[in-house]
Motif scaffolding. Structure first.
Motif, PDB file in Angstrom:
ATOM      1  N   TRP A 104      30.270  -2.273  47.567  1.00  0.00           N
ATOM      2  CA  TRP A 104      29.076  -3.049  47.899  1.00  0.00           C
ATOM      3  C   TRP A 104      28.032  -2.178  48.605  1.00  0.00           C
ATOM      4  O   TRP A 104      26.829  -2.338  48.379  1.00  0.00           O
ATOM      5  CB  TRP A 104      29.443  -4.242  48.778  1.00  0.00           C
ATOM      6  CG  TRP A 104      28.240  -5.085  49.099  1.00  0.00           C
ATOM      7  CD1 TRP A 104      27.613  -5.208  50.296  1.00  0.00           C
ATOM      8  CD2 TRP A 104      27.515  -5.898  48.174  1.00  0.00           C
ATOM      9  NE1 TRP A 104      26.539  -6.055  50.193  1.00  0.00           N
ATOM     10  CE2 TRP A 104      26.453  -6.493  48.899  1.00  0.00           C
ATOM     11  CE3 TRP A 104      27.656  -6.179  46.822  1.00  0.00           C
ATOM     12  CZ2 TRP A 104      25.537  -7.355  48.299  1.00  0.00           C
ATOM     13  CZ3 TRP A 104      26.739  -7.038  46.215  1.00  0.00           C
ATOM     14  CH2 TRP A 104      25.702  -7.616  46.948  1.00  0.00           C
ATOM     15  N   THR A 105      28.480  -1.274  49.452  1.00  0.00           N
ATOM     16  CA  THR A 105      27.549  -0.349  50.118  1.00  0.00           C
ATOM     17  C   THR A 105      26.830   0.516  49.087  1.00  0.00           C
ATOM     18  O   THR A 105      25.613   0.726  49.179  1.00  0.00           O
ATOM     19  CB  THR A 105      28.299   0.539  51.126  1.00  0.00           C
ATOM     20  OG1 THR A 105      28.934  -0.288  52.107  1.00  0.00           O
ATOM     21  CG2 THR A 105      27.350   1.504  51.812  1.00  0.00           C
ATOM     22  N   SER A 108      24.291  -1.580  47.360  1.00  0.00           N
ATOM     23  CA  SER A 108      23.145  -1.812  48.250  1.00  0.00           C
ATOM     24  C   SER A 108      22.201  -0.620  48.263  1.00  0.00           C
ATOM     25  O   SER A 108      20.973  -0.775  48.245  1.00  0.00           O
ATOM     26  CB  SER A 108      23.636  -2.120  49.663  1.00  0.00           C
ATOM     27  OG  SER A 108      24.398  -3.298  49.691  1.00  0.00           O
ATOM     28  N   ASN A 148      21.695  -4.244  57.820  1.00  0.00           N
ATOM     29  CA  ASN A 148      22.137  -4.748  56.525  1.00  0.00           C
ATOM     30  C   ASN A 148      23.341  -3.958  56.021  1.00  0.00           C
ATOM     31  O   ASN A 148      24.310  -4.530  55.503  1.00  0.00           O
ATOM     32  CB  ASN A 148      20.978  -4.638  55.528  1.00  0.00           C
ATOM     33  CG  ASN A 148      21.310  -5.221  54.169  1.00  0.00           C
ATOM     34  OD1 ASN A 148      21.167  -6.409  53.929  1.00  0.00           O
ATOM     35  ND2 ASN A 148      21.758  -4.372  53.256  1.00  0.00           N
ATOM     36  N   SER A 156      19.515  -5.908  50.623  1.00  0.00           N
ATOM     37  CA  SER A 156      19.040  -4.853  49.722  1.00  0.00           C
ATOM     38  C   SER A 156      18.946  -5.385  48.298  1.00  0.00           C
ATOM     39  O   SER A 156      17.996  -5.081  47.563  1.00  0.00           O
ATOM     40  CB  SER A 156      19.991  -3.649  49.764  1.00  0.00           C
ATOM     41  OG  SER A 156      19.858  -2.943  50.967  1.00  0.00           O
TER      42      SER A 156
END
Length: 405
Positions: A104-105, A108, A148, A156
């Motif tokens: 997920w990072t 983003s 975030n 994002s």
């Protein structure tokens, strides 16, 4: 001498932009394995959906927290968002939490890169310019963006959807704009202000498509959630953050929160409706006033207003102010060379929007000290006012020049 000076400024800004990008990448990488409450909420909700769990029971906090424990989040606790928010991380729900957070990072960061590219094209910003380097530096040091990344939030991706909507208006692609706004609505409930702005600008194709896309998604997913889940969401989540126990806290950098904090003796539900009415009035006024400037500018303002008048917008929500800063920055860089006050004001308020500030400590301070605890709200509103007034003055000057010729 002047050319040499400009070149030096450009080089310095390029170095700052590159260094800040490296700093953001480093921070995101070291935080990518840290399981936080924001990510836990989205992941748990999506995994419940993937495993065919009871989506109504998700709004029972004891049940939801027990599932967080089962999914190895330890003592981390949070509540789910709107039912269709469980679609956001559905593709990652088959991974273990730490692996899912890492992926997920990465998503983003890619969404942020795509957003920057789209916004530069939308506002005609050159990557090889002082303004471009300055805006990149602002983006990569923005504290709401770091928040975030830390909490595994979705803003994002929401920024990417907002950027696609803006690019769709600029390039006259109503389906792109509509699909983006529909997903903003379905994922997080954002998008009502942009949708209303499209209607006011008589962008009927994009408006109708947005409504149709949203309705199709909601109706097609209704068997997964049922009406009861939506009722529970409103009762257990939305009403709580909109006008319940936790509203009026400085963590929520919104006009409604400021009202509730300042006039604590008035029932919060009344102030909630007052703030929503005020937001719609401002939206109608600004959109109609800005139609001569352009539809992209009006939609940019609507996206910013959607944050300012949101029932509950925390620090990381202010990532959605990036389009506003880009629009204001590109406009002022092009037209304000002889007016130093406007660029200086924009820089100061952008710094206030971006800087890491411990404003939460002011929540229990007496009046008027706690008024200092809403820096993101003040900065966002001030940048919007600067951009609107300056763009109107530019339009007026162009009209005066054309009448002289």
């Amino acid at each position: 001498m002047l050319i040499c000076s400009v070149s030096k400024v450009k080089i310095v800004l390029l170095i700052l932009a590159a260094a800040s990008a490296a700093m953001l990448l480093y921070y995101a990488s070291i935080r990518s394995t840290q399981l936080t409450h924001g990510f836990a909420s989205y992941y748990t909700h999506s995994r419940l959906l993937a495993e065919g769990g009871d989506m109504t029971a998700a709004y029972d906090s004891l049940y939801f927290h027990s599932k967080m424990w089962e999914y190895n989040f330890g003592r981390v606790k949070d509540l789910p968002n709107l039912p269709t928010g469980s679609l956001i991380m559905f593709p990652l729900a088959f991974l273990e939490p730490v692996k899912a957070k890492v992926v997920w990072t990465a998503i983003s960061l890619l969404a942020l890169a795509a957003s920057v590219l789209l916004l530069f094209r939308t506002y005609n910003i050159s990557f090889n310019s002082s303004a471009g380097f300055a805006l990149l530096f602002f983006t990569f040091v923005m504290n709401p963006l770091y928040s975030n990344m830390l909490f595994g939030q979705v803003y994002s991706v929401m920024l990417l959807l907002a950027s696609l909507a803006l690019y769709g208006v600029k390039s006259r692609k109503p389906i792109l704009t509509a699909a983006s706004i529909a997903l903003m609505l379905v994922f997080k409930g954002y998008g009502l202000y942009p949708l209303a702005a499209l209607l006011l600008m008589k962008e009927y194709r994009a408006s109708i498509y947005s409504i149709i896309f949203t309705a199709v998604i909601l109706l097609s997913t209704l068997p997964l959630y049922g009406v009861t889940a939506w009722q529970m969401y409103y009762t257990e989540f939305y009403s709580v953050v909109a006008y319940g126990t936790f509203t009026g806290h400085i963590a929520y950098q919104t006009f409604g929160s400021l009202l509730m904090h300042t006039f604590s003796s008035i029932p919060k539900v009344y102030l909630y409706y007052l703030s929503q009415a005020a937001g719609l009035i401002v939206l109608v006024f600004l959109t109609l006033r800005m139609k001569p400037i352009g539809k992209t500018a009006a939609l940019t303002s609507a996206i910013a207003l959607n944050v300012i008048f949101s029932p509950a917008a925390e620090n990381y929500h202010y990532v959605l102010m990036i389009p506003l800063v880009y629009w204001a920055g590109s406009l002022i860089a092009l037209h304000a060379r002889s007016k130093k006050v406007v660029p200086t004001a924009l820089i100061l308020f952008t710094a206030l929007l971006s800087a890491p500030l411990g404003y939460l400590a002011l929540n229990n301070s007496p009046f008027p000290i706690f008024l200092l605890g809403y820096p993101r709200l003040y900065a966002g509103a001030a940048i919007l006012v600067i951009a609107v007034i300056f763009s109107l003055s530019v339009l007026q000057n162009k009209s005066a020049e054309s009448s002289l010729h």
